[in-house]
Scaffold this motif. Structure first.
Motif, PDB file in Angstrom:
ATOM      1  N   ALA A  29      30.191  30.174 -46.989  1.00  0.00           N
ATOM      2  CA  ALA A  29      30.295  30.141 -47.826  1.00  0.00           C
ATOM      3  C   ALA A  29      31.514  32.492 -47.295  1.00  0.00           C
ATOM      4  O   ALA A  29      32.365  32.663 -47.001  1.00  0.00           O
ATOM      5  N   ASP A  30      30.848  32.722 -46.320  1.00  0.00           N
ATOM      6  CA  ASP A  30      31.396  33.534 -45.449  1.00  0.00           C
ATOM      7  C   ASP A  30      32.726  32.780 -44.237  1.00  0.00           C
ATOM      8  O   ASP A  30      32.954  33.705 -44.162  1.00  0.00           O
ATOM      9  N   GLY A  31      33.062  31.317 -44.420  1.00  0.00           N
ATOM     10  CA  GLY A  31      33.923  31.660 -43.574  1.00  0.00           C
ATOM     11  C   GLY A  31      33.876  31.130 -42.075  1.00  0.00           C
ATOM     12  O   GLY A  31      34.712  30.993 -41.158  1.00  0.00           O
ATOM     13  N   THR A  32      32.550  31.169 -41.689  1.00  0.00           N
ATOM     14  CA  THR A  32      32.271  30.242 -40.321  1.00  0.00           C
ATOM     15  C   THR A  32      32.366  29.113 -40.370  1.00  0.00           C
ATOM     16  O   THR A  32      32.935  28.853 -39.214  1.00  0.00           O
ATOM     17  N   PHE A  33      31.759  28.866 -40.536  1.00  0.00           N
ATOM     18  CA  PHE A  33      31.807  26.848 -41.384  1.00  0.00           C
ATOM     19  C   PHE A  33      33.611  26.846 -42.101  1.00  0.00           C
ATOM     20  O   PHE A  33      33.335  26.851 -43.257  1.00  0.00           O
ATOM     21  N   LEU A  34      34.372  25.377 -41.377  1.00  0.00           N
ATOM     22  CA  LEU A  34      34.589  25.524 -41.918  1.00  0.00           C
ATOM     23  C   LEU A  34      35.357  23.189 -42.249  1.00  0.00           C
ATOM     24  O   LEU A  34      35.409  23.300 -43.603  1.00  0.00           O
ATOM     25  N   LEU A  35      34.409  22.868 -41.713  1.00  0.00           N
ATOM     26  CA  LEU A  35      33.388  21.699 -41.999  1.00  0.00           C
ATOM     27  C   LEU A  35      32.277  21.270 -41.457  1.00  0.00           C
ATOM     28  O   LEU A  35      31.841  22.033 -40.590  1.00  0.00           O
ATOM     29  N   SER A  36      31.488  20.614 -42.202  1.00  0.00           N
ATOM     30  CA  SER A  36      30.663  20.062 -41.554  1.00  0.00           C
ATOM     31  C   SER A  36      29.648  18.877 -42.789  1.00  0.00           C
ATOM     32  O   SER A  36      30.221  18.383 -43.526  1.00  0.00           O
ATOM     33  N   GLY A  37      29.547  17.921 -41.389  1.00  0.00           N
ATOM     34  CA  GLY A  37      29.088  16.693 -42.294  1.00  0.00           C
ATOM     35  C   GLY A  37      27.737  15.679 -41.400  1.00  0.00           C
ATOM     36  O   GLY A  37      28.069  16.345 -40.262  1.00  0.00           O
ATOM     37  N   GLN A  38      27.454  14.044 -42.065  1.00  0.00           N
ATOM     38  CA  GLN A  38      26.592  14.444 -41.340  1.00  0.00           C
ATOM     39  C   GLN A  38      27.662  13.140 -40.565  1.00  0.00           C
ATOM     40  O   GLN A  38      28.990  12.620 -40.844  1.00  0.00           O
ATOM     41  N   THR A  39      27.415  12.996 -39.277  1.00  0.00           N
ATOM     42  CA  THR A  39      27.850  11.889 -38.538  1.00  0.00           C
ATOM     43  C   THR A  39      28.094  10.521 -39.094  1.00  0.00           C
ATOM     44  O   THR A  39      26.823  10.185 -39.775  1.00  0.00           O
ATOM     45  N   VAL A  40      28.769   9.230 -39.069  1.00  0.00           N
ATOM     46  CA  VAL A  40      28.126   7.985 -39.349  1.00  0.00           C
ATOM     47  C   VAL A  40      27.580   7.105 -38.320  1.00  0.00           C
ATOM     48  O   VAL A  40      28.339   6.855 -36.722  1.00  0.00           O
ATOM     49  N   PRO A  41      26.563   6.426 -37.693  1.00  0.00           N
ATOM     50  CA  PRO A  41      25.276   6.716 -38.763  1.00  0.00           C
ATOM     51  C   PRO A  41      24.536   8.141 -39.175  1.00  0.00           C
ATOM     52  O   PRO A  41      24.754   8.228 -37.998  1.00  0.00           O
ATOM     53  N   SER A  42      24.982   7.873 -39.917  1.00  0.00           N
ATOM     54  CA  SER A  42      23.531   9.389 -40.408  1.00  0.00           C
ATOM     55  C   SER A  42      22.782   9.985 -39.245  1.00  0.00           C
ATOM     56  O   SER A  42      22.060  11.180 -39.025  1.00  0.00           O
ATOM     57  N   GLU A  43      21.276   8.280 -38.555  1.00  0.00           N
ATOM     58  CA  GLU A  43      20.735   8.731 -37.466  1.00  0.00           C
ATOM     59  C   GLU A  43      21.129   9.250 -36.418  1.00  0.00           C
ATOM     60  O   GLU A  43      20.082  10.291 -35.405  1.00  0.00           O
ATOM     61  N   ASP A  44      22.393  10.061 -36.405  1.00  0.00           N
ATOM     62  CA  ASP A  44      22.696  10.484 -34.862  1.00  0.00           C
ATOM     63  C   ASP A  44      22.869  11.761 -34.973  1.00  0.00           C
ATOM     64  O   ASP A  44      22.243  12.484 -34.307  1.00  0.00           O
ATOM     65  N   GLY A  45      23.050  12.549 -36.450  1.00  0.00           N
ATOM     66  CA  GLY A  45      22.745  14.080 -36.356  1.00  0.00           C
ATOM     67  C   GLY A  45      23.999  14.708 -37.561  1.00  0.00           C
ATOM     68  O   GLY A  45      24.250  13.663 -38.247  1.00  0.00           O
ATOM     69  N   GLY A  46      24.892  15.257 -37.425  1.00  0.00           N
ATOM     70  CA  GLY A  46      25.598  15.815 -37.490  1.00  0.00           C
ATOM     71  C   GLY A  46      26.534  16.538 -36.589  1.00  0.00           C
ATOM     72  O   GLY A  46      26.418  16.747 -35.669  1.00  0.00           O
ATOM     73  N   VAL A  47      28.074  17.050 -37.651  1.00  0.00           N
ATOM     74  CA  VAL A  47      28.707  18.024 -36.759  1.00  0.00           C
ATOM     75  C   VAL A  47      29.168  19.445 -38.001  1.00  0.00           C
ATOM     76  O   VAL A  47      29.200  18.935 -39.032  1.00  0.00           O
ATOM     77  N   ILE A  48      29.292  20.843 -36.952  1.00  0.00           N
ATOM     78  CA  ILE A  48      29.855  21.634 -37.765  1.00  0.00           C
ATOM     79  C   ILE A  48      31.362  21.999 -36.765  1.00  0.00           C
ATOM     80  O   ILE A  48      31.319  21.824 -35.575  1.00  0.00           O
ATOM     81  N   VAL A  49      32.044  21.810 -37.681  1.00  0.00           N
ATOM     82  CA  VAL A  49      33.129  23.337 -37.463  1.00  0.00           C
ATOM     83  C   VAL A  49      32.823  24.575 -37.361  1.00  0.00           C
ATOM     84  O   VAL A  49      33.314  24.865 -38.314  1.00  0.00           O
ATOM     85  N   ALA A  50      32.856  25.549 -36.652  1.00  0.00           N
ATOM     86  CA  ALA A  50      32.845  26.730 -36.706  1.00  0.00           C
ATOM     87  C   ALA A  50      34.909  27.384 -36.457  1.00  0.00           C
ATOM     88  O   ALA A  50      35.295  26.941 -35.694  1.00  0.00           O
ATOM     89  N   CYS A  51      34.711  28.746 -36.888  1.00  0.00           N
ATOM     90  CA  CYS A  51      35.864  29.835 -36.253  1.00  0.00           C
ATOM     91  C   CYS A  51      35.736  31.440 -36.505  1.00  0.00           C
ATOM     92  O   CYS A  51      35.005  31.134 -37.443  1.00  0.00           O
ATOM     93  N   GLY A  52      36.501  31.383 -36.016  1.00  0.00           N
ATOM     94  CA  GLY A  52      35.785  33.074 -35.506  1.00  0.00           C
ATOM     95  C   GLY A  52      35.013  33.461 -34.881  1.00  0.00           C
ATOM     96  O   GLY A  52      34.941  34.702 -34.945  1.00  0.00           O
ATOM     97  N   VAL A  53      34.089  32.502 -34.416  1.00  0.00           N
ATOM     98  CA  VAL A  53      32.647  33.599 -34.036  1.00  0.00           C
ATOM     99  C   VAL A  53      32.615  33.189 -32.376  1.00  0.00           C
ATOM    100  O   VAL A  53      33.595  31.464 -31.719  1.00  0.00           O
ATOM    101  N   ASP A  54      32.447  34.299 -31.692  1.00  0.00           N
ATOM    102  CA  ASP A  54      31.894  33.654 -29.645  1.00  0.00           C
ATOM    103  C   ASP A  54      31.283  32.880 -29.249  1.00  0.00           C
ATOM    104  O   ASP A  54      30.276  32.655 -30.758  1.00  0.00           O
ATOM    105  N   ARG A  55      31.584  32.182 -28.485  1.00  0.00           N
ATOM    106  CA  ARG A  55      29.647  31.367 -27.950  1.00  0.00           C
ATOM    107  C   ARG A  55      28.348  31.676 -28.187  1.00  0.00           C
ATOM    108  O   ARG A  55      27.888  30.880 -28.797  1.00  0.00           O
ATOM    109  N   ASP A  56      28.368  32.928 -27.815  1.00  0.00           N
ATOM    110  CA  ASP A  56      27.177  33.806 -27.761  1.00  0.00           C
ATOM    111  C   ASP A  56      26.808  33.390 -29.297  1.00  0.00           C
ATOM    112  O   ASP A  56      25.544  33.254 -29.797  1.00  0.00           O
TER     113      ASP A  56
END
Length: 101
Positions: A29-56
């Motif tokens: 909602a605040d625009g930080t995450f552009l995409l998120s979802g589970q990996t396939v197979p889902s037992e591994d976890g997931g991935v988030i693509v963030a934008c506009g933030v530094d590493r800290d």
């Protein structure tokens, strides 16, 4: 890119899933995450693509994930300097970088 890794089983994270989804919704909602979802197979976890933030900031956001707070997941953060992007995505990336500067 934020890569979520379960530290136990996917079932271990189940009690925290609703709070995790709220966390994702808030950052989408605040625009930080552009995409998120589970990996396939889902037992591994997931991935988030963030934008506009530094590493800290990305590390601070990851530390707030209810999965991390509960100790059922950890994050691996990779910074990507995009050299090329689809034109529609390039517009979003440009807008995010000017609003976060």
């Amino acid at each position: 890119m934020l890569r979520v890794h379960y530290t136990g089983t996917e079932a271990d994270s189940a009690p925290y899933t609703a709070a995790h989804v709220d966390y994702l919704r808030r950052h989408h909602a605040d625009g930080t995450f552009l995409l998120s979802g589970q990996t396939v197979p889902s037992e591994d976890g997931g991935v988030i693509v963030a934008c506009g933030v530094d590493r800290d900031t990305a590390e601070a956001i990851a530390a707030q994930d209810p999965f991390v707070v509960a100790g059922v997941a950890r994050y691996e953060i990779t910074t990507v300097a995009a050299g090329r992007a689809h034109p529609g995505l390039a517009d979003i990336l440009a807008a995010r970088s000017t609003t976060r500067a």
